[in-house]
Design a protein around this motif. Sequence first.
Motif, mmCIF file in Angstrom:
data_model
loop_
_atom_site.group_PDB
_atom_site.id
_atom_site.type_symbol
_atom_site.label_atom_id
_atom_site.label_comp_id
_atom_site.label_asym_id
_atom_site.label_seq_id
_atom_site.Cartn_x
_atom_site.Cartn_y
_atom_site.Cartn_z
ATOM 1 N N CYS A 16 0.828 -1.209 0.000
ATOM 2 C CA CYS A 16 0.000 0.000 0.000
ATOM 3 C C CYS A 16 0.863 1.261 0.000
ATOM 4 C CB CYS A 16 -0.929 -0.015 1.206
ATOM 5 S SG CYS A 16 -2.037 1.394 1.298
ATOM 6 N N ILE A 17 1.872 1.287 0.860
ATOM 7 C CA ILE A 17 2.748 2.457 0.958
ATOM 8 C C ILE A 17 3.498 2.690 -0.341
ATOM 9 C CG2 ILE A 17 4.831 3.329 2.091
ATOM 10 C CD1 ILE A 17 3.760 2.010 4.681
ATOM 11 N N GLN A 27 2.665 1.748 -3.380
ATOM 12 C CA GLN A 27 1.757 2.202 -4.429
ATOM 13 C C GLN A 27 1.386 3.664 -4.258
ATOM 14 O OE1 GLN A 27 -1.579 -0.436 -4.925
ATOM 15 N NE2 GLN A 27 -0.275 -2.159 -5.492
ATOM 16 N N MET A 28 1.215 4.108 -3.012
ATOM 17 C CA MET A 28 0.941 5.525 -2.774
ATOM 18 C C MET A 28 2.154 6.373 -3.154
ATOM 19 S SD MET A 28 -1.387 5.807 0.690
ATOM 20 C CE MET A 28 -0.017 5.496 1.743
ATOM 21 N N GLY A 55 2.390 6.733 -6.939
ATOM 22 C CA GLY A 55 1.435 7.709 -7.446
ATOM 23 C C GLY A 55 1.855 9.134 -7.165
ATOM 24 N N ILE A 56 2.333 9.371 -5.956
ATOM 25 C CA ILE A 56 2.783 10.716 -5.584
ATOM 26 C C ILE A 56 3.988 11.124 -6.422
ATOM 27 C CG2 ILE A 56 3.866 12.049 -3.726
ATOM 28 C CD1 ILE A 56 2.054 10.439 -1.774
#
Length: 98
Positions: A54-55, A57-58, A61-62
């Motif tokens: 999750c981290i 992938q975030m 994106g950022i």
Amino acid sequence: RSLTTSFGSICLGSLLVAIIQFLDYLVQNLRRNNQENGQPQTGAGAILLCCLDCILQMLEGIMEYFNKWAFIYVGLYGYPYVEAGKRVTTLFTQRGWT
């Protein structure tokens, strides 16, 4: 300008995204291997892999969003990548986008 003075900045921004994508690939591959080997998806290891996925992938994106704006600054003004990143962050803060 993108193939001369700003080429290193473009490479650095792309390298950062590639590193994050590689780490995300490793985590997803570990999760997939655990499922295929019949190991249970419970416990601290499964939770850790899920959180890491999750981290990452975030972060990906950022970084892709941030790179888009930083590359605009690199292309228009010829700033180095780090300086362009600082100016984009300042722009976002001044405009209330953060």
